[in-house]
Scaffold this motif. Structure first.
Motif, PDB file in Angstrom:
ATOM      1  N   MET A  34       1.014  -1.154   0.046  1.00  0.00           N
ATOM      2  CA  MET A  34      -0.032  -0.160  -0.036  1.00  0.00           C
ATOM      3  C   MET A  34       1.142   1.093  -0.013  1.00  0.00           C
ATOM      4  SD  MET A  34      -3.075  -0.874  -0.215  1.00  0.00           S
ATOM      5  CE  MET A  34      -4.026   0.499   0.800  1.00  0.00           C
ATOM      6  N   GLU A  35       2.084   1.225   0.645  1.00  0.00           N
ATOM      7  CA  GLU A  35       2.693   2.472   0.805  1.00  0.00           C
ATOM      8  C   GLU A  35       3.818   2.462  -0.230  1.00  0.00           C
ATOM      9  OE1 GLU A  35       4.369   2.270   4.754  1.00  0.00           O
ATOM     10  OE2 GLU A  35       2.307   2.110   5.553  1.00  0.00           O
ATOM     11  N   SER A  36       4.102   1.509  -1.121  1.00  0.00           N
ATOM     12  CA  SER A  36       5.023   1.568  -2.111  1.00  0.00           C
ATOM     13  C   SER A  36       4.942   2.673  -3.183  1.00  0.00           C
ATOM     14  CB  SER A  36       4.963   0.134  -2.818  1.00  0.00           C
ATOM     15  OG  SER A  36       3.886   0.354  -3.721  1.00  0.00           O
ATOM     16  N   ARG A  37       6.169   3.145  -3.724  1.00  0.00           N
ATOM     17  CA  ARG A  37       6.189   4.304  -4.723  1.00  0.00           C
ATOM     18  C   ARG A  37       5.304   4.067  -5.726  1.00  0.00           C
ATOM     19  NH1 ARG A  37      12.616   5.766  -4.504  1.00  0.00           N
ATOM     20  NH2 ARG A  37      12.611   6.421  -2.233  1.00  0.00           N
ATOM     21  N   LYS A  38       5.212   2.707  -6.317  1.00  0.00           N
ATOM     22  CA  LYS A  38       4.490   2.341  -7.434  1.00  0.00           C
ATOM     23  C   LYS A  38       3.035   2.311  -7.315  1.00  0.00           C
ATOM     24  CE  LYS A  38       8.097  -0.755  -9.642  1.00  0.00           C
ATOM     25  NZ  LYS A  38       8.170   0.125 -11.056  1.00  0.00           N
ATOM     26  N   ASN A  39       2.555   2.088  -5.981  1.00  0.00           N
ATOM     27  CA  ASN A  39       1.344   2.126  -5.766  1.00  0.00           C
ATOM     28  C   ASN A  39       0.971   3.591  -5.632  1.00  0.00           C
ATOM     29  OD1 ASN A  39      -1.501   1.029  -5.035  1.00  0.00           O
ATOM     30  ND2 ASN A  39      -1.000   1.458  -2.833  1.00  0.00           N
ATOM     31  N   ILE A  40       1.570   4.546  -4.909  1.00  0.00           N
ATOM     32  CA  ILE A  40       1.148   5.861  -4.790  1.00  0.00           C
ATOM     33  C   ILE A  40       1.349   6.564  -6.289  1.00  0.00           C
ATOM     34  CG2 ILE A  40       2.058   7.785  -3.763  1.00  0.00           C
ATOM     35  CD1 ILE A  40       2.922   6.274  -1.509  1.00  0.00           C
TER      36      ILE A  40
END
Length: 193
Positions: free
Chosen positions: A1-7
């Protein structure tokens, strides 16, 4: 949820939702939102693993100081000839000065090679030198007539002293260069001596 890709994907997906509510996406709105999410996830920079937490040079010096104190305790129990004891005392005095918490320690925190040299002398070379002497001396008593282990001990202590003296000379030169550099700075600034 906090990954750069998800953001990044979520931010681009929100742009897709805005386009959908603005009427730009038309009938293909789910494809636009999913496509923008995927594009955002693809262009986001990858996660970097955290750097290892290595001890800083001052912590390494503290460990070497502790090991040196243990070594000094060991060396007090070893019986040496007068000449070897004098050489050993000179070496341990030099090592103590280099490991002192004063200006030498400040210079050593910027010289990882110097810390390595001190660590090698304290943790390996000097204990091995003295232990080799103690072991060989015992065998020499059992089989007299071979080369005196005191001669090897004195040579080895001399070589270790040269290593420590080279380190001290390097630190002294670094300090002299720093002083000369400061003099040049002051002269270039306009204040001549």
């Amino acid at each position: 949820m906090e990954s750069r890709k998800n953001i990044a994907g979520s931010a681009c997906g929100l742009v897709g939702l805005v386009l959908t509510f603005a009427g730009v996406a038309g009938a293909h709105r789910p494809v636009v939102v999913a496509g923008l999410y995927g594009a955002g996830a693809l262009i986001a920079p990858p996660e970097r693993p955290a750097l290892p937490d290595f001890p800083d040079p001052s912590a390494q010096l503290d460990e070497v100081r502790d090991d040196f104190e243990k070594l000094r305790g060991y060396l007090t129990d070893v019986e040496l000839s007068a000449a070897a004891a004098t050489r050993l005392r000179g070496l341990t005095d030099l090592l103590a000065a280099l490991l002192d918490r004063g200006w030498a320690a400040e210079l050593l925190t910027h010289d990882p090679e110097g810390v390595h040299v001190l660590s090698r002398i304290v943790r390996r070379d000097l204990p091995e030198t003295v232990d080799g002497f103690v072991r060989t001396r015992w065998w020499t008593r059992m089989a007299p007539g071979s080369e005196s282990p005191e001669l090897h001990l004195e040579r080895q202590l001399g070589l270790l002293t040269e290593d420590a003296e080279r380190l001290a000379a390097g630190l002294r030169e670094a300090e002299a260069r720093r002083q000369e550099s400061h003099t040049r700075y002051l002269e270039e600034r306009g204040g001549t001596v």
